[in-house]
Design a protein around this motif. Structure first.
Motif, PDB file in Angstrom:
ATOM      1  N   ILE B 103       0.708  -1.022  -0.152  1.00 16.09           N
ATOM      2  CA  ILE B 103       0.088   0.100  -0.085  1.00 16.09           C
ATOM      3  C   ILE B 103       0.624   1.248  -0.466  1.00 16.09           C
ATOM      4  O   ILE B 103       0.758   1.863  -0.714  1.00 16.09           O
ATOM      5  CB  ILE B 103      -1.183  -0.209   1.276  1.00 16.09           C
ATOM      6  CG1 ILE B 103      -1.710  -0.827   0.653  1.00 16.09           C
ATOM      7  CG2 ILE B 103      -1.801   1.227   1.305  1.00 16.09           C
ATOM      8  CD1 ILE B 103      -2.747  -1.514   2.265  1.00 16.09           C
ATOM      9  N   ALA B 104       1.914   1.139   1.281  1.00 18.66           N
ATOM     10  CA  ALA B 104       2.954   2.278   0.801  1.00 18.66           C
ATOM     11  C   ALA B 104       2.955   2.831  -0.750  1.00 18.66           C
ATOM     12  O   ALA B 104       3.646   4.107  -0.370  1.00 18.66           O
ATOM     13  CB  ALA B 104       3.801   2.602   1.801  1.00 18.66           C
ATOM     14  N   VAL B 105       3.303   1.938  -1.110  1.00 19.79           N
ATOM     15  CA  VAL B 105       4.758   1.549  -2.325  1.00 19.79           C
ATOM     16  C   VAL B 105       3.753   2.391  -3.674  1.00 19.79           C
ATOM     17  O   VAL B 105       3.343   3.738  -3.859  1.00 19.79           O
ATOM     18  CB  VAL B 105       5.436   0.634  -2.792  1.00 19.79           C
ATOM     19  CG1 VAL B 105       5.272   1.068  -4.657  1.00 19.79           C
ATOM     20  CG2 VAL B 105       6.100   0.129  -1.814  1.00 19.79           C
ATOM     21  N   ARG B 106       2.823   1.778  -3.398  1.00 21.66           N
ATOM     22  CA  ARG B 106       1.137   2.311  -4.414  1.00 21.66           C
ATOM     23  C   ARG B 106       0.601   3.738  -4.201  1.00 21.66           C
ATOM     24  O   ARG B 106       1.201   4.760  -4.865  1.00 21.66           O
ATOM     25  CB  ARG B 106       0.327   1.850  -3.984  1.00 21.66           C
ATOM     26  CG  ARG B 106      -1.126   1.792  -5.254  1.00 21.66           C
ATOM     27  CD  ARG B 106      -1.904   0.528  -4.608  1.00 21.66           C
ATOM     28  NE  ARG B 106      -2.432   1.310  -3.325  1.00 21.66           N
ATOM     29  CZ  ARG B 106      -3.946   0.836  -2.639  1.00 21.66           C
ATOM     30  NH1 ARG B 106      -4.041  -0.547  -2.881  1.00 21.66           N
ATOM     31  NH2 ARG B 106      -4.456   1.785  -1.581  1.00 21.66           N
ATOM     32  N   GLU B 107       0.705   4.333  -3.104  1.00 27.01           N
ATOM     33  CA  GLU B 107       0.855   5.369  -2.681  1.00 27.01           C
ATOM     34  C   GLU B 107       1.619   6.165  -2.497  1.00 27.01           C
ATOM     35  O   GLU B 107       1.011   7.541  -3.124  1.00 27.01           O
ATOM     36  CB  GLU B 107      -0.019   5.296  -1.148  1.00 27.01           C
ATOM     37  CG  GLU B 107      -1.647   5.182  -0.526  1.00 27.01           C
ATOM     38  CD  GLU B 107      -2.817   5.735  -1.395  1.00 27.01           C
ATOM     39  OE1 GLU B 107      -2.610   6.729  -1.414  1.00 27.01           O
ATOM     40  OE2 GLU B 107      -3.016   4.334  -2.044  1.00 27.01           O
ATOM     41  N   ALA B 108       2.805   6.190  -2.412  1.00 29.36           N
ATOM     42  CA  ALA B 108       3.483   6.920  -2.623  1.00 29.36           C
ATOM     43  C   ALA B 108       4.107   7.372  -4.363  1.00 29.36           C
ATOM     44  O   ALA B 108       4.371   8.139  -4.329  1.00 29.36           O
ATOM     45  CB  ALA B 108       4.647   6.164  -2.052  1.00 29.36           C
ATOM     46  N   VAL B 109       3.949   6.376  -4.961  1.00 31.98           N
ATOM     47  CA  VAL B 109       4.777   6.536  -6.661  1.00 31.98           C
ATOM     48  C   VAL B 109       2.622   7.334  -6.417  1.00 31.98           C
ATOM     49  O   VAL B 109       2.870   8.995  -7.243  1.00 31.98           O
ATOM     50  CB  VAL B 109       4.175   5.385  -7.110  1.00 31.98           C
ATOM     51  CG1 VAL B 109       4.146   5.780  -8.205  1.00 31.98           C
ATOM     52  CG2 VAL B 109       5.015   4.606  -6.658  1.00 31.98           C
ATOM     53  N   ARG B 110       2.077   6.819  -6.383  1.00 25.67           N
ATOM     54  CA  ARG B 110       0.797   7.875  -6.799  1.00 25.67           C
ATOM     55  C   ARG B 110       0.537   9.219  -6.104  1.00 25.67           C
ATOM     56  O   ARG B 110      -0.119  10.242  -7.161  1.00 25.67           O
ATOM     57  CB  ARG B 110      -0.889   7.241  -6.226  1.00 25.67           C
ATOM     58  CG  ARG B 110      -2.285   7.960  -6.296  1.00 25.67           C
ATOM     59  CD  ARG B 110      -3.273   6.946  -5.689  1.00 25.67           C
ATOM     60  NE  ARG B 110      -3.116   7.697  -4.710  1.00 25.67           N
ATOM     61  CZ  ARG B 110      -4.040   8.147  -3.967  1.00 25.67           C
ATOM     62  NH1 ARG B 110      -4.467   9.758  -4.599  1.00 25.67           N
ATOM     63  NH2 ARG B 110      -4.331   8.679  -2.645  1.00 25.67           N
ATOM     64  N   ILE B 111       0.812   9.871  -5.521  1.00 25.64           N
ATOM     65  CA  ILE B 111       1.358  11.232  -4.948  1.00 25.64           C
ATOM     66  C   ILE B 111       2.222  11.857  -5.529  1.00 25.64           C
ATOM     67  O   ILE B 111       1.710  12.699  -5.564  1.00 25.64           O
ATOM     68  CB  ILE B 111       1.266  11.131  -3.042  1.00 25.64           C
ATOM     69  CG1 ILE B 111       0.052  10.212  -3.225  1.00 25.64           C
ATOM     70  CG2 ILE B 111       1.283  12.121  -2.706  1.00 25.64           C
ATOM     71  CD1 ILE B 111      -1.090  10.759  -2.259  1.00 25.64           C
ATOM     72  N   ALA B 112       3.266  11.225  -5.078  1.00 26.33           N
ATOM     73  CA  ALA B 112       4.413  11.514  -6.196  1.00 26.33           C
ATOM     74  C   ALA B 112       4.084  12.136  -7.785  1.00 26.33           C
ATOM     75  O   ALA B 112       4.105  12.723  -8.227  1.00 26.33           O
ATOM     76  CB  ALA B 112       5.019  10.739  -5.932  1.00 26.33           C
ATOM     77  N   ARG B 113       2.978  10.752  -8.435  1.00 25.60           N
ATOM     78  CA  ARG B 113       3.415  11.738 -10.251  1.00 25.60           C
ATOM     79  C   ARG B 113       2.045  12.939  -9.708  1.00 25.60           C
ATOM     80  O   ARG B 113       2.090  13.477 -10.277  1.00 25.60           O
ATOM     81  CB  ARG B 113       1.994  10.273 -10.045  1.00 25.60           C
ATOM     82  CG  ARG B 113       3.370   9.059 -10.747  1.00 25.60           C
ATOM     83  CD  ARG B 113       2.235   8.317 -11.262  1.00 25.60           C
ATOM     84  NE  ARG B 113       1.775   8.270 -12.493  1.00 25.60           N
ATOM     85  CZ  ARG B 113       2.230   8.130 -13.903  1.00 25.60           C
ATOM     86  NH1 ARG B 113       4.275   8.068 -14.277  1.00 25.60           N
ATOM     87  NH2 ARG B 113       2.052   9.047 -14.777  1.00 25.60           N
TER      88      ARG B 113
END
Lengths: 179, 219
Positions: B103-113
């Motif tokens: 979840i952390a990786v998914r959210e971090a990538v989503r927020i960074a994009r």
């Protein structure tokens, strides 16, 4: 007089290291997301964080005066940030609360109650303090709040907090004696 | 039902480095504590939820910081909201860390994009957690794969700023591969499963990310 070793007054543990990563209000939002029925009421109140928390975190004093249904509360045990307290409502109900209190953060539960409070300074030195409240009647033994009236009560508490803060001089007052 | 990524090799079971590392026992104890808290929280104890939140914040930050950079606080919060919202449906608390990591990786990538146009990073405001781990792993050439010594490492603000600056030039997806492979210790197959991309994509991203990082770092 209060037993200051157990009471909710100025003797408080340090903030948790995780508070630097996620602010107290953000933490409260996370907790609420995991509790069906829980609502959150947030506002910016006048006053420095330290003065605001002196009221909110004073479990045996200011806390009982702004939480609408709290008649009195007595801290019976405190160890670091862990507290146990007995609370009595205006309707005569009693609750044995236990949980965590530290600067800017309070989370307490009993079998029938959940109480969550957060406070944090505004960024960049802006005057005022952001506060947020959650909680209410707990579905017994579960991480769930009975939603009926919960939000109204939280807003009532915020209004009473504003009143309490207005009546409290900066730097706070002496802890309220407990009889 | 929510299940963790396909491997249930949580970091406790990661390769030989864990057996030789004197910190492995402490690490295993920390993980066991998190799993215990997750179980209590799922059974309705809100104090356990509070403690689980304290427990998970450093771990989530260690993943989100080097991926989301200046948006890290949003990424940490969004991750934890997703975790707590779905906690009751985590039917295997022992899969907690693999599940939180995904979840952390998914959210971090989503927020960074989402916030990509808002970057640049503010190096002076950057914390070293996570990024120093990336550098250490790239420098040592092998994966540690069993987490981080949260909050105890010394903080060199200049080093952190340099690392943040270099990481900011990589895409969120490349930063995610670096974190999964070089900090979390996943192999290419596991990283591919977590990111939802073919294994070959992970290999090529990793190659480019490592090469890009080293090139920029030594410039």
């Amino acid at each position: 007089m209060n037993d200051t070793s157990a009471g909710g007054g100025p003797e408080q543990p340090a903030a948790h290291e995780s508070d630097a990563v996620l602010g107290a209000v953000g933490r409260l939002e996370v907790m609420v997301s995991g509790i069906p029925g829980a609502r959150i009421a947030a506002d910016v109140v006048p006053g420095d964080f330290a003065d605001v928390w002196l009221v909110m975190g004073d479990l045996e004093g200011g806390f009982g005066r702004f939480q609408p249904d709290m008649r009195d509360l007595r801290v019976t045990h405190r160890e670091g940030e862990r507290v146990t307290a007995y609370a009595r409502s205006r309707f005569g109900f009693r609750a044995r609360l236990h949980g965590v209190v530290r600067p800017g953060w309070c989370w307490l539960q009993s079998r029938f109650l959940v109480i969550g409070m957060a406070a944090e300074p505004l960024p960049d030195g802006t005057p005022g303090t952001r506060v947020a409240l959650t909680g209410g009647v707990r579905v017994p033994g579960r991480a769930a709040i009975v939603p009926v009236g919960a939000e109204r009560e939280l807003h009532r508490a915020l209004t009473r907090l504003r009143t309490e803060l207005a009546a409290t001089p900066a730097g706070g007052t002496d802890p309220t004696p407990y009889d | 039902m929510i299940s963790a990524v396909s491997d249930e090799r949580t970091a406790d079971q990661t390769p030989s480095a864990a057996r030789a590392d004197p910190g492995a026992d402490r690490h295993a104890e920390t993980r066991a504590r998190g799993i215990e808290l997750a179980g209590q929280a799922r059974r309705g104890d809100t104090i356990a939820m509070n403690d689980l939140l304290d427990h998970l914040i450093p771990y989530v930050a260690s993943i989100c910081n080097p991926i989301a950079l200046s948006s890290r606080q949003d990424a940490v919060q969004e991750t934890l909201v997703a975790v707590f919202r779905a906690l009751r449906s985590l039917d295997r608390p022992d899969a907690l860390y693999a599940w939180v990591r995904s979840i952390a990786v998914r959210e971090a990538v989503r927020i960074a994009r989402r916030d990509a146009r808002d970057i640049p990073v503010e190096p002076a405001d950057f914390t070293a957690s996570g990024t120093t781990a990336v550098t250490a792993e790239l420098g040592s050439g092998h994966s540690r794969g069993h987490g981080h010594d949260h909050g105890t490492s010394s903080h060199d603000p200049h080093l952190a700023a340099d690392i943040a600056d270099v990481l900011a030039r990589l895409s969120p997806e490349h930063r995610a591969v670096l974190v999964l492979r070089d900090v979390e210790g996943l192999d290419e197959r596991e990283a591919a499963a977590l990111l939802g991309v073919p294994e070959g994509t992970v290999k090529s991203r990793l190659h480019r990310a490592r090469a890009g990082f080293r090139r920029m770092w030594t410039r």
